[in-house]
Design a protein around this motif. Sequence first.
Motif, PDB file in Angstrom:
ATOM      1  N   ALA A  40       0.840  -1.184   0.000  1.00  0.00           N
ATOM      2  CA  ALA A  40       0.000   0.000   0.000  1.00  0.00           C
ATOM      3  C   ALA A  40       0.880   1.241   0.000  1.00  0.00           C
ATOM      4  O   ALA A  40       2.045   1.174   0.413  1.00  0.00           O
ATOM      5  CB  ALA A  40      -0.907  -0.017   1.222  1.00  0.00           C
ATOM      6  N   PRO A  41       0.354   2.367  -0.441  1.00  0.00           N
ATOM      7  CA  PRO A  41       1.148   3.592  -0.471  1.00  0.00           C
ATOM      8  C   PRO A  41       1.733   3.919   0.899  1.00  0.00           C
ATOM      9  O   PRO A  41       1.011   3.921   1.913  1.00  0.00           O
ATOM     10  CB  PRO A  41       0.132   4.647  -0.909  1.00  0.00           C
ATOM     11  N   GLU A  89      -9.022  -0.496   2.934  1.00  0.00           N
ATOM     12  CA  GLU A  89      -7.650  -0.773   3.379  1.00  0.00           C
ATOM     13  C   GLU A  89      -6.980  -1.900   2.591  1.00  0.00           C
ATOM     14  O   GLU A  89      -5.788  -2.164   2.778  1.00  0.00           O
ATOM     15  CB  GLU A  89      -7.615  -1.093   4.879  1.00  0.00           C
ATOM     16  N   ASP A  90      -7.720  -2.550   1.705  1.00  0.00           N
ATOM     17  CA  ASP A  90      -7.118  -3.542   0.813  1.00  0.00           C
ATOM     18  C   ASP A  90      -6.489  -2.885  -0.412  1.00  0.00           C
ATOM     19  O   ASP A  90      -5.853  -3.574  -1.227  1.00  0.00           O
ATOM     20  CB  ASP A  90      -8.164  -4.557   0.349  1.00  0.00           C
ATOM     21  N   THR A  91      -6.670  -1.594  -0.554  1.00  0.00           N
ATOM     22  CA  THR A  91      -6.073  -0.872  -1.681  1.00  0.00           C
ATOM     23  C   THR A  91      -4.556  -0.987  -1.645  1.00  0.00           C
ATOM     24  O   THR A  91      -3.927  -0.674  -0.634  1.00  0.00           O
ATOM     25  CB  THR A  91      -6.486   0.606  -1.646  1.00  0.00           C
ATOM     26  N   ALA A  92      -3.987  -1.477  -2.736  1.00  0.00           N
ATOM     27  CA  ALA A  92      -2.538  -1.707  -2.792  1.00  0.00           C
ATOM     28  C   ALA A  92      -2.181  -2.204  -4.188  1.00  0.00           C
ATOM     29  O   ALA A  92      -3.060  -2.533  -4.989  1.00  0.00           O
ATOM     30  CB  ALA A  92      -2.114  -2.746  -1.757  1.00  0.00           C
ATOM     31  N   VAL A  93      -0.885  -2.267  -4.434  1.00  0.00           N
ATOM     32  CA  VAL A  93      -0.389  -3.007  -5.593  1.00  0.00           C
ATOM     33  C   VAL A  93      -0.170  -4.439  -5.134  1.00  0.00           C
ATOM     34  O   VAL A  93       0.496  -4.673  -4.116  1.00  0.00           O
ATOM     35  CB  VAL A  93       0.917  -2.401  -6.135  1.00  0.00           C
ATOM     36  N   TYR A  94      -0.723  -5.375  -5.879  1.00  0.00           N
ATOM     37  CA  TYR A  94      -0.630  -6.793  -5.522  1.00  0.00           C
ATOM     38  C   TYR A  94       0.381  -7.474  -6.436  1.00  0.00           C
ATOM     39  O   TYR A  94       0.334  -7.326  -7.659  1.00  0.00           O
ATOM     40  CB  TYR A  94      -2.000  -7.458  -5.649  1.00  0.00           C
ATOM     41  N   TYR A  95       1.279  -8.223  -5.796  1.00  0.00           N
ATOM     42  CA  TYR A  95       2.357  -8.885  -6.507  1.00  0.00           C
ATOM     43  C   TYR A  95       2.242 -10.399  -6.365  1.00  0.00           C
ATOM     44  O   TYR A  95       1.975 -10.913  -5.276  1.00  0.00           O
ATOM     45  CB  TYR A  95       3.717  -8.460  -5.953  1.00  0.00           C
ATOM     46  N   CYS A  96       2.501 -11.073  -7.454  1.00  0.00           N
ATOM     47  CA  CYS A  96       2.635 -12.521  -7.478  1.00  0.00           C
ATOM     48  C   CYS A  96       4.122 -12.846  -7.348  1.00  0.00           C
ATOM     49  O   CYS A  96       4.961 -12.126  -7.908  1.00  0.00           O
ATOM     50  CB  CYS A  96       2.076 -13.034  -8.802  1.00  0.00           C
ATOM     51  N   ALA A  97       4.449 -13.906  -6.620  1.00  0.00           N
ATOM     52  CA  ALA A  97       5.848 -14.266  -6.423  1.00  0.00           C
ATOM     53  C   ALA A  97       6.012 -15.774  -6.351  1.00  0.00           C
ATOM     54  O   ALA A  97       5.062 -16.488  -5.996  1.00  0.00           O
ATOM     55  CB  ALA A  97       6.378 -13.621  -5.149  1.00  0.00           C
ATOM     56  N   ALA A  98       7.212 -16.235  -6.670  1.00  0.00           N
ATOM     57  CA  ALA A  98       7.517 -17.661  -6.661  1.00  0.00           C
ATOM     58  C   ALA A  98       8.735 -17.928  -5.797  1.00  0.00           C
ATOM     59  O   ALA A  98       9.714 -17.170  -5.848  1.00  0.00           O
ATOM     60  CB  ALA A  98       7.766 -18.161  -8.085  1.00  0.00           C
ATOM     61  N   ALA A  99       8.657 -18.995  -5.031  1.00  0.00           N
ATOM     62  CA  ALA A  99       9.764 -19.375  -4.153  1.00  0.00           C
ATOM     63  C   ALA A  99      10.054 -20.856  -4.308  1.00  0.00           C
ATOM     64  O   ALA A  99       9.164 -21.658  -4.581  1.00  0.00           O
ATOM     65  CB  ALA A  99       9.412 -19.067  -2.700  1.00  0.00           C
ATOM     66  N   ALA A 100      11.318 -21.200  -4.071  1.00  0.00           N
ATOM     67  CA  ALA A 100      11.718 -22.606  -4.186  1.00  0.00           C
ATOM     68  C   ALA A 100      11.285 -23.423  -2.972  1.00  0.00           C
ATOM     69  O   ALA A 100      11.116 -24.634  -3.064  1.00  0.00           O
ATOM     70  CB  ALA A 100      13.224 -22.704  -4.367  1.00  0.00           C
ATOM     71  N   ARG A 101      11.094 -22.736  -1.828  1.00  0.00           N
ATOM     72  CA  ARG A 101      10.719 -23.433  -0.601  1.00  0.00           C
ATOM     73  C   ARG A 101       9.572 -22.706   0.070  1.00  0.00           C
ATOM     74  O   ARG A 101       9.385 -21.498  -0.121  1.00  0.00           O
ATOM     75  CB  ARG A 101      11.925 -23.511   0.346  1.00  0.00           C
ATOM     76  N   TRP A 102       8.854 -23.433   0.901  1.00  0.00           N
ATOM     77  CA  TRP A 102       7.710 -22.850   1.594  1.00  0.00           C
ATOM     78  C   TRP A 102       8.131 -21.674   2.458  1.00  0.00           C
ATOM     79  O   TRP A 102       9.043 -21.768   3.263  1.00  0.00           O
ATOM     80  CB  TRP A 102       7.028 -23.899   2.468  1.00  0.00           C
ATOM     81  N   SER A 103       7.461 -20.555   2.306  1.00  0.00           N
ATOM     82  CA  SER A 103       7.747 -19.382   3.110  1.00  0.00           C
ATOM     83  C   SER A 103       6.598 -18.397   2.991  1.00  0.00           C
ATOM     84  O   SER A 103       5.883 -18.375   1.976  1.00  0.00           O
ATOM     85  CB  SER A 103       9.043 -18.715   2.647  1.00  0.00           C
ATOM     86  N   VAL A 104       6.424 -17.579   4.007  1.00  0.00           N
ATOM     87  CA  VAL A 104       5.488 -16.452   3.950  1.00  0.00           C
ATOM     88  C   VAL A 104       6.252 -15.138   4.038  1.00  0.00           C
ATOM     89  O   VAL A 104       5.666 -14.080   4.219  1.00  0.00           O
ATOM     90  CB  VAL A 104       4.425 -16.541   5.066  1.00  0.00           C
ATOM     91  N   VAL A 105       7.555 -15.221   3.902  1.00  0.00           N
ATOM     92  CA  VAL A 105       8.421 -14.057   3.999  1.00  0.00           C
ATOM     93  C   VAL A 105       8.855 -13.636   2.595  1.00  0.00           C
ATOM     94  O   VAL A 105       9.398 -14.429   1.834  1.00  0.00           O
ATOM     95  CB  VAL A 105       9.655 -14.370   4.862  1.00  0.00           C
TER      96      VAL A 105
END
Length: 122
Positions: A40-41, A89-105
């Motif tokens: 979000a901004p 409050e959900d207003t934001a830029v939403y990004y998709c991402a890929a990881a090799a291992r499980w993570s929420v970081v």
Amino acid sequence: QVQLLESGGGLVQAGGSLRLSCAASAQTFSNYVMGWFRQAPGKERAFVAAVNWNRGLTAYADSMKGRFTISRDNAKKTVHLQMNSLKPEDTAVYYCAAAARWSVVGSQYDYWGPGTQVTVSS
């Protein structure tokens, strides 16, 4: 190398829904954990949701539980984020991402899309 491209963002009224999609180029898409993050901004990028390769494991940020649903289609190399009961409050830029291992970081994710804007009006 993985290329990601989000789509489906836009302007919606509070209480409405949007479905974000992310198309991936990786030949081994099913090997990756896929996540959604948002920024979000004026705020730090934040975790939204993640799904492992076989959809057997999902995770959501607390504020999204019960409203957002992440899913993936390994055959089509896509991941989706269904967003219901949207709030300003959900207003934001939403990004998709890929990881090799499980993570929420976010720092554990190796590949990122350019993002898609979601704006929720009150």
